[in-house]
Design a protein around this motif. Structure first.
Motif, mmCIF file in Angstrom:
data_model
loop_
_atom_site.group_PDB
_atom_site.id
_atom_site.type_symbol
_atom_site.label_atom_id
_atom_site.label_comp_id
_atom_site.label_asym_id
_atom_site.label_seq_id
_atom_site.Cartn_x
_atom_site.Cartn_y
_atom_site.Cartn_z
ATOM 1 N N PRO A 152 0.850 -1.192 0.000
ATOM 2 C CA PRO A 152 0.000 0.000 0.000
ATOM 3 C C PRO A 152 0.889 1.247 0.000
ATOM 4 O O PRO A 152 1.647 1.454 0.940
ATOM 5 C CB PRO A 152 -0.791 -0.119 1.298
ATOM 6 N N ALA A 153 0.789 2.013 -1.062
ATOM 7 C CA ALA A 153 1.716 3.128 -1.218
ATOM 8 C C ALA A 153 1.077 4.437 -0.776
ATOM 9 O O ALA A 153 -0.130 4.603 -0.811
ATOM 10 C CB ALA A 153 2.147 3.234 -2.680
ATOM 11 N N ALA A 154 1.956 5.330 -0.358
ATOM 12 C CA ALA A 154 1.493 6.682 -0.028
ATOM 13 C C ALA A 154 1.258 7.446 -1.319
ATOM 14 O O ALA A 154 1.892 7.186 -2.335
ATOM 15 C CB ALA A 154 2.558 7.404 0.801
ATOM 16 N N SER A 155 0.334 8.377 -1.260
ATOM 17 C CA SER A 155 0.053 9.177 -2.450
ATOM 18 C C SER A 155 1.017 10.356 -2.507
ATOM 19 O O SER A 155 1.771 10.613 -1.570
ATOM 20 C CB SER A 155 -1.379 9.695 -2.382
ATOM 21 N N ALA A 156 0.926 11.096 -3.600
ATOM 22 C CA ALA A 156 1.776 12.282 -3.758
ATOM 23 C C ALA A 156 1.516 13.286 -2.639
ATOM 24 O O ALA A 156 2.380 14.087 -2.310
ATOM 25 C CB ALA A 156 1.519 12.933 -5.114
ATOM 26 N N TYR A 157 0.310 13.245 -2.082
ATOM 27 C CA TYR A 157 -0.026 14.217 -1.041
ATOM 28 C C TYR A 157 0.470 13.770 0.334
ATOM 29 O O TYR A 157 0.256 14.435 1.324
ATOM 30 C CB TYR A 157 -1.540 14.461 -1.007
ATOM 31 N N GLU A 158 1.116 12.596 0.346
ATOM 32 C CA GLU A 158 1.590 12.056 1.615
ATOM 33 C C GLU A 158 3.098 11.923 1.655
ATOM 34 O O GLU A 158 3.629 11.185 2.467
ATOM 35 C CB GLU A 158 0.933 10.686 1.857
ATOM 36 N N LYS A 159 3.768 12.592 0.746
ATOM 37 C CA LYS A 159 5.219 12.424 0.729
ATOM 38 C C LYS A 159 5.934 13.720 0.412
ATOM 39 O O LYS A 159 5.348 14.652 -0.130
ATOM 40 C CB LYS A 159 5.603 11.349 -0.285
ATOM 41 N N ASN A 160 7.216 13.734 0.758
ATOM 42 C CA ASN A 160 8.097 14.824 0.373
ATOM 43 C C ASN A 160 8.910 14.365 -0.824
ATOM 44 O O ASN A 160 9.062 13.168 -1.056
ATOM 45 C CB ASN A 160 9.030 15.199 1.519
ATOM 46 N N GLY A 161 9.431 15.327 -1.542
ATOM 47 C CA GLY A 161 10.238 14.985 -2.696
ATOM 48 C C GLY A 161 10.087 16.040 -3.766
ATOM 49 O O GLY A 161 9.632 17.151 -3.485
ATOM 50 N N THR A 162 10.478 15.678 -4.983
ATOM 51 C CA THR A 162 10.313 16.635 -6.075
ATOM 52 C C THR A 162 9.636 15.953 -7.246
ATOM 53 O O THR A 162 9.685 14.732 -7.389
ATOM 54 C CB THR A 162 11.675 17.186 -6.565
ATOM 55 N N VAL A 163 8.979 16.779 -8.051
ATOM 56 C CA VAL A 163 8.423 16.306 -9.318
ATOM 57 C C VAL A 163 8.800 17.323 -10.394
ATOM 58 O O VAL A 163 9.095 18.479 -10.087
ATOM 59 C CB VAL A 163 6.883 16.154 -9.284
ATOM 60 N N THR A 164 8.769 16.884 -11.619
ATOM 61 C CA THR A 164 9.168 17.742 -12.738
ATOM 62 C C THR A 164 7.987 17.869 -13.682
ATOM 63 O O THR A 164 7.424 16.857 -14.100
ATOM 64 C CB THR A 164 10.368 17.123 -13.481
ATOM 65 N N ASN A 165 7.620 19.097 -13.989
ATOM 66 C CA ASN A 165 6.421 19.253 -14.807
ATOM 67 C C ASN A 165 6.747 19.197 -16.289
ATOM 68 O O ASN A 165 7.896 18.985 -16.690
ATOM 69 C CB ASN A 165 5.676 20.545 -14.430
ATOM 70 N N VAL A 166 5.740 19.412 -17.083
ATOM 71 C CA VAL A 166 5.836 19.259 -18.528
ATOM 72 C C VAL A 166 6.923 20.150 -19.139
ATOM 73 O O VAL A 166 7.493 19.832 -20.168
ATOM 74 C CB VAL A 166 4.444 19.533 -19.160
ATOM 75 N N CYS A 167 7.207 21.250 -18.465
ATOM 76 C CA CYS A 167 8.224 22.166 -18.980
ATOM 77 C C CYS A 167 9.600 21.887 -18.362
ATOM 78 O O CYS A 167 10.517 22.677 -18.526
ATOM 79 C CB CYS A 167 7.825 23.608 -18.702
ATOM 80 N N GLY A 168 9.710 20.801 -17.616
ATOM 81 C CA GLY A 168 10.987 20.499 -16.987
ATOM 82 C C GLY A 168 11.229 21.274 -15.716
ATOM 83 O O GLY A 168 12.350 21.343 -15.223
ATOM 84 N N GLU A 169 10.165 21.864 -15.175
ATOM 85 C CA GLU A 169 10.342 22.645 -13.958
ATOM 86 C C GLU A 169 10.196 21.748 -12.727
ATOM 87 O O GLU A 169 9.199 21.036 -12.576
ATOM 88 C CB GLU A 169 9.334 23.804 -13.923
ATOM 89 N N VAL A 170 11.231 21.797 -11.887
ATOM 90 C CA VAL A 170 11.277 20.923 -10.709
ATOM 91 C C VAL A 170 10.635 21.651 -9.538
ATOM 92 O O VAL A 170 10.949 22.815 -9.269
ATOM 93 C CB VAL A 170 12.739 20.563 -10.370
#
Ligand SMILES: Cc1cc2nc3c(=O)[nH]c(=O)nc-3n(C[C@H](O)[C@H](O)[C@H](O)COP(=O)(O)O)c2cc1C
Ligand code: SF4
Ligand code: FES
Lengths: 160, 702, 436
Positions: free
Chosen positions: B562-580
């Motif tokens: 059972p995994a945590a969702s994006a709203y339950e974790k810290n970290g980074t994501v990169t959007n469509v324009c490559g923005e972190v």
């Protein structure tokens, strides 16, 4: 929906009366003329006119609901509009209004049971110097007295 | 015209560009002129009259929201006359406003309350009957309480101008004037909730939030939306471990004030009753809840065993997990399991673009560029449906700067309304159709090209050649689907490319190949649902799945974490324009773990040393080793977006364009995750259409 | 047949053809100097036309009294956009019924006035925005326009002058606010009658966002006479800065109510007594609204004044649209104030807070007050609420509602007091339970 050839001709002329790309200008006249023919601005009329002009039905309703002469429910065959604004008030407009309510047995924006008459207390109709005044549909009647009012209604009733 | 105009506001010397509104000029020097109807970026109304100020040599009070600065102008915003005018406006507006603040959702963050507190009359002199109208529900997410409405027309404008939807209007006139929805008694729209967010009072309220809490009882966490690739910031309001609302009222983040239905309301998957809260293991043919240690132990044992006997692994990563998790997962696969059989669902040909642009600078567009570029070209995307923020930026660019938009699409799109040229093409003919735009595009001073999955493989290189041939500065955006689709590619969830587009020596199997390989021994899926529409050929493969829900893939698993969702974790994501951007954990669900933690525990159990598994340490490694990712930490830490620029070298291309396909989500779908959002499922518009392809439901046409 | 007997005191310039047989026909018009001013203007330069209008001291007859020549001169000369002539025939100000007659009896005079305005600003299209209630006038104007096309007075190359001009009628649908110039333009464009933010003014950005001259019917109707007889001759009819004659609409408690064309500056008391035959039933005069319901009321003793824009303004009222409403000693001023406020509350477009909320508040307050449920504190409150609207609303409708109210309270405070403490209205029986 289909309209009479006369109304279609009017619409046609209206759509040519404004600069290119400005056919929305025809909206209010179209609503008025369609109401005259259909009896009220029905949902079908709204959809049809919106489609013809190329605007949304909401845009039509925004406009429609703003103007006091446009209505979405049918009025009587004879829509009796009694002015009680200041010049008429001073010359007996309220008496005419009371008389009209009694005579027709209906109130503001109401229609008689037989659908023949409807009544509306209106704002100044531009007949102040010949007050009190009323309008039956688009016809003006000036210097109205309760007696004249009664006679008018009776004669309209007799037309049937 | 002079470059700047000198004026005086409340005795302060102010310089402002010609054409600046007095209300903005005042704000610049820290003088707040109250306003309800004024909203930066939307058309002027001058309706609320709260911003009246005294101006020397003007006979009447003037509205600061429409008055432009003039040389030598002297403005006073705090005179007794101004104070009295403000007080009287508040008195007027309160005459017909219900005093139901104690039960109003807006209580505590209501602009009318705040203004009354600051400028208002403590006592009302209005003794007459108030106008009353009953509350209405316009959609699952939009409620309207007319008496509370102060007719500032913000909602009408944000819907029309901001969203390009025009679903709200004003009907009747005078004191009974009322905001009305486009379908007489209900809304048919983007359901974005922008109208609710922009409402200064509690007239428009959210079906998700109403009557659930008082604003001051919530905690607020700014994080990144879990859905599409645009990467909007959403501030989650939480209480008792539950997300109660999402909004972006502080206008921070790349999306400013913008959020779509997903960012604002589709957080509800997080507390869906079917959320997995315990590891599951197949025991006697059935998935049974087990302890974490047992599940981890079992997977570690089987993986070790398969690895030791040289068995075949297939690893599938996610479009939504964090960069850190993606990076760690590929490292796990490559170093820990010794396989390059790793892939994810590819939704756009980013590697081909990176390769075609190799060595250049300033050629990857940001979300902001879409708002400022003089011209934009959209190829093969229904932007308003698939990339709501980019579409919003494009619209705002057109409204504010009269920018030029060109579209090349297979059907009508919302951008047509304001594009200077729209070309309709058969799918596949997009590239060819560009020729017809060449002369127009050449005449533009600059261009941003946004292209969808129709342009892939060789076509990407040809597109860039076309861009070069225009002789103007061109920037590109390769459109991808989900919140970290871009990060998945950047982090090397690909059989032939490691992190930062490093070619690998022995490319592994692609996802379809894994699915087809009958001799696969282990199939490990971290946050994806490949078996939704496909079958796994290897009947005997040991299947491990990390997910929030018991998806089609999880149902086939031998072990489910059972995994945590994006709203339950810290970290980074990169959007469509490559923005972190930074993910911040807003809530915790009992029993779940982040994918990173699961990976870490597994590696430990398997005695594989992949380094520390905290988001911070993995990010540190990413910044040092992944090309283009040495982004400025303080920017990200402060909630900003730092663009990754992986353009410093060619990419060994094995692009396999046939593997690239967008899922074609609409505003109202979001892959598997979307199926667990009651809100998305409940709106009339679900599942939405692209390119106006499905006709309006019959029932809705009168 | 005329609506009322003319008065021997009238100076007939605009109304000179009223009462002629078949006065609306182009034949009658042509037989009585019709379209001669147009021919003359066609030979003049635009500057000369505008100058002539300036010399005439013609001021707008729609209400605000803005100098017409000056307004025309604001139209940008070298704008590449088309320009428009728009006629404000919305005539909705209570007490006003003159534009009706100008269109009914002499439609071609209006068309000619529009054409001359077109020559002056290089406009080739005109719209006549006629209130919806005046449907018969729309039909009548349409006939006159058709006649003008047939006879070559509209269309291309009019009478060989090389000037093209088209005229269309446009109907309103019941909204006083659409008489306000920018709301009228919105309505002309098929929208709600919500006023526009100004600047830009219509001269720069009006109909269809193009330069536009927008005037009242009567204003345009004065133009042919000005060009024909010269601006100076027109100016000489009135008082300084108030050129010409004006159609005054006498209504209320007078013996001979009616529309009369009188020189600007005509004395108000004389108008009531000599033109209107005095107060009805030999009663005493109590008050007069000099220019339509938006104007502050004058007490009887203030009525000995010249009816021009400046003199009436000095008396802290306005000449407005020429609607002179006479009230005798038996008039309840609370009732009058209430009726007027009922009108404004009904007609407020609802756009801005102070007008939308202020008019309805005042209407309810006055209603309650007149019904005998008033308290001492309500009297100053009525004045204060009105003052809080004054000068702060989006368009002048708010002022139009506030100004008369303030004057009623200030000038007839005692009448308000007479209604206090449950006392019945001294003038009439009020049904206390019929609060609207
Ligand atoms: C609320 C309001 C209503 C108005 N109604 C009328 C009207 O019915 N007819 C008219 O000619 N002017 C009306 N006006 C004045 C017009 O705004 C405008 O000043 C006038 O038409 C200009 O023409 P003029 O210069 O010839 O007077 C109204 C103004 C306001 C503020
Ligand atoms: S546009 Fe995309 S990122 Fe932004 S709120 Fe909507 S789904 Fe989320
Ligand atoms: S902000 Fe200026 S009037 Fe509302």
């Amino acid at each position: 929906m289909t309209f009479s050839p006369e109304l279609e001709a009017k619409f046609e002329k209206l759509l040519r009366s404004y600069p290119p790309g400005r056919q929305r200008s025809a909206l209010i006249p179209m609503l008025m003329f369609a109401q005259d023919e259909v009896g009220s601005v029905t949902p079908e009329v709204i959809a049809e006119i919106a489609a013809r002009i190329g605007i949304s039905e909401l845009q039509v309703r925004e406009v429609l609901s703003y103007y006091s002469m446009l209505h979405t429910k049918p009025m009587g065959k004879y829509h009796i509009q009694v002015c009680t604004n200041i010049s008429c008030l001073l010359t007996g407009g309220e008496e005419i209004w009371e008389q009209a309510r009694k005579k027709l047995g209906c109130g503001h924006k109401e229609v008689t049971a037989d659908g023949q008459f409807s009544l509306e207390e209106v704002e100044c109709i531009g007949a102040c110097s010949w007050a009190p005044a009323i309008q039956v549909n688009y016809d003006f009647h000036h210097n109205v007295t309760p007696e004249k009012f009664n006679a008018l209604i009776d004669s309209l009733r007799k037309l049937h | 015209m002079a470059d700047s105009v000198n004026l005086t506001i409340d005795g302060k010397a102010v310089q402002a560009a010609p054409g600046t509104l007095v209300i903005d000029a005042a704000k610049k020097v820290g003088i707040e002129i109250p306003a309800f109807c004024y909203w930066e970026g939307l058309t002027l109304q001058a309706a609320c009259r709260m911003c009246l100020v005294e101006v020397e040599r003007m006979p009447k009070l003037m509205t600061a929201c429409t008055l432009t600065v003039a040389e030598g102008m002297v403005v006073r915003t705090e005179t007794p006359l101004v104070a009295e005018a403000r007080k009287s406006m508040l008195e007027f507006v309160l005459t017909n406003h219900p005093l139901d603040c104690p039960v109003c959702d807006k209580g505590g963050e209501c602009e009318l309350q705040d203004m009354t507190f600051r400028y208002g009359a403590g006592e009302g002199r209005f003794d007459e009957m108030k106008v009353h109208v009953d509350e209405k529900q316009w959609s699952p997410v939009v409620y309207f309480d007319a008496p509370r409405c102060i007719l500032c027309y913000r909602c009408v404008r944000i819907c029309d101008e901001g969203m390009g939807v025009d679903a709200l209007g004003v009907i009747y006139r005078g004191v009974v004037s009322e905001i009305a929805p486009n379908k007489e008694d209900h809304l048919q729209c983007d359901e974005c909730g922008m109208c609710i967010d922009i409402c200064p009072v509690g007239a428009l309220t959210s079906g998700m939030y109403r009557y659930r809490t008082r604003p001051w009882e919530m905690e607020h966490t700014g994080t990144i939306c879990a859905h599409c690739s645009n990467g909007c910031k959403t501030t989650l309001g939480t209480r008792n471990g539950q997300i109660i609302r999402g909004n972006n009222r502080d206008k921070s983040g790349i999306n400013g004030e913008f959020l779509c239905i997903k960012g604002r309301y589709a957080f509800d998957f997080n507390s869906h009753p079917e959320r997995l809260q315990s590891p599951l293991m197949r025991i006697g043919g059935k998935l049974e809840p087990v302890s974490w240690s047992r599940a981890i132990g079992e997977v570690a044992r089987r993986f070790t065993e398969i690895r030791e006997r040289g068995g075949r692994f297939g690893v599938v990563g996610s479009n939504r997990t964090s960069n850190e998790e993606n990076y760690y997962l590929q490292k796990f696969a490559r170093q820990g399991l010794g396989t390059n059989n790793i892939d994810h669902r590819r939704t756009g040909d980013v590697p081909a673009l990176i390769d075609a642009l190799a060595g250049r600078t300033g050629v990857l567009a940001t979300v902001k560029d879409v708002y400022t570029a003089k011209a934009s070209l959209v190829i093969g995307s229904d932007l308003a449906q698939q990339h709501p923020l980019l579409a919003y930026q494009l619209r705002a660019n057109w409204r504010h700067h009269q920018s030029h938009t060109y579209t090349v699409t297979r059907g009508p799109v919302r951008e047509d309304k304001y594009s200077v040229h729209g070309v309709r093409v058969e799918p596949g003919a997009e590239l060819g159709a560009l020729e017809s735009l060449r002369d127009q595009l050449k005449a533009e001073p600059e261009l941003v090209i946004l292209f969808g999955d129709a342009i892939k493989g060789e076509a990407v290189r040809r597109l860039v050649e076309f861009g070069d041939s225009l002789g103007i500065p061109v920037k590109y955006i390769c459109l991808v689907d989900y919140s970290n689709s871009r990060g998945a590619v950047d982090m090397g969830l690909l059989p032939h490319l490691g992190p930062g587009y490093q070619g690998v020596e022995n490319p592994g199997m692609s996802l379809p190949e894994m699915l087809a390989a009958e001799d696969l021994d282990a199939f490990w899926v971290v946050g994806a649902n490949p078996l939704e529409h496909n079958k796994l050929a290897a009947d005997r493969a040991f299947v491990v799945v990390h997910d929030l829900f018991l998806t089609e893939t999880a149902e086939r698993a031998d072990v489910v974490f059972p995994a945590a969702s994006a709203y339950e974790k810290n970290g980074t994501v990169t959007n469509v324009c490559g923005e972190v951007q930074h993910l911040r954990s807003a809530v915790q669900t009992m029993g779940v773990k982040t994918d990173l933690e699961i990976l870490g525990l597994l590696s430990k159990e398997m005695r594989i040393n992949l380094g520390m598994w905290t988001p911070e340490s993995v990010l540190r490694e990413i910044r040092q080793t992944v090309r283009g990712y040495n982004v400025a930490l303080p920017v990200i830490a402060a909630g900003g977006a730092a663009q990754s620029l992986p353009l410093n070298g060619r990419v060994t291309l094995d692009s396999r364009p046939e593997l690239i396909q967008s899922a074609g989500d609409t505003l109202f779908t979001s892959g598997t995750l979307g199926r667990y959002s009651k809100t998305l499922l409940s709106v009339l518009e679900y599942p939405g259409v692209l390119y106006g392809e499905a006709a309006e439901p019959e029932a809705d046409r009168r | 047949m005329l609506y009322n007997e003319p008065s021997p005191l009238e100076v007939k310039v605009l109304s000179r053809r009223f009462g002629l047989p078949d006065s609306q026909s182009i034949n009658t018009y042509l037989a009585h100097e019709g379209y001669q001013a147009f021919r003359k203007a066609a030979a003049m330069t635009p500057d000369d036309i505008i100058n002539e209008v300036k010399i005439s001291s013609l001021r707008g007859r729609g209400g605000a009294g803005f100098p017409t020549g000056m307004k025309w001169s604001f139209v940008p000369r070298n704008s590449p956009k088309p320009k428009y002539i728009v006629v404000n025939a919305d005539e909705s100000e209570p007490g006003t019924c003159k534009d009706r007659l100008l269109m009914e009896y002499d439609p071609h005079q209006l068309i000619e006035g529009m054409m001359i305005a077109g020559l002056a600003v290089d406009a080739h299209t005109g719209y006549i925005y006629i209130r919806g209630e005046y449907r018969y006038l729309i039909n009548l104007m349409d006939r006159a326009i058709a006649e003008a096309y047939e006879r070559g007075y509209l269309g291309k190359n009019i009478q060989g002058t090389g000037f093209d001009f088209d005229v269309y009628t446009h109907t309103g649908a019941g909204a006083y606010e659409c008489g306000e110039e920018s709301a009228l333009l919105e309505s002309l464009e098929g929208k709600r009658g919500i006023p526009r933010i100004r600047p830009p003014f219509p001269a720069v950005s009006g109909a269809f966002q193009c330069p536009t001259v927008l005037n009242n019917v009567e204003t345009y109707c004065a133009v042919p006479a000005i060009i024909r007889d010269g601006g100076a001759a027109f100016a000489a009819l009135g008082t300084p800065k108030n050129g010409g004659t004006r159609l005054f609409c006498l209504s209320g408690h007078v013996n001979r109510p009616g529309v009369y064309e009188l020189p600007m500056g005509f004395n108000l008391l004389r108008m009531i007594n000599e033109v209107g035959g005095g107060v009805r039933g030999g009663k005493k005069l109590k008050a007069v609204i000099p220019g339509g319901s938006s104007c502050p009321v004058l007490k009887a003793e203030e009525c000995d004044l010249a009816m021009d824009f400046d003199t009436v303004a000095q008396a802290k009222s306005m000449l407005g649209s020429g609607g002179v409403v006479v009230m005798d000693e038996d008039t309840c001023m609370v009732k009058a104030a209430l009726r007027i406020m009922k009108f404004y509350a009904h007609e407020s477009c609802g756009w801005c807070i102070p007008c939308r909320e202020g008019t309805i508040w005042l209407r309810k307050l006055l209603d309650r007050f007149h019904a005998g449920f008033g308290q001492q504190g309500d009297i100053p409150l009525i004045g204060e609420v009105a003052k809080n609207m004054l000068g702060r609303t989006f368009c002048p409708l708010g002022d139009a509602a506030a100004m008369p109210t303030i004057s009623f309270v200030e000038k007839f405070y005692d009448e308000f007091e007479a209604h206090l403490d449950g006392k019945p209205c001294p003038y009439e029986e009020v049904n206390r339970f019929a609060l609207a």
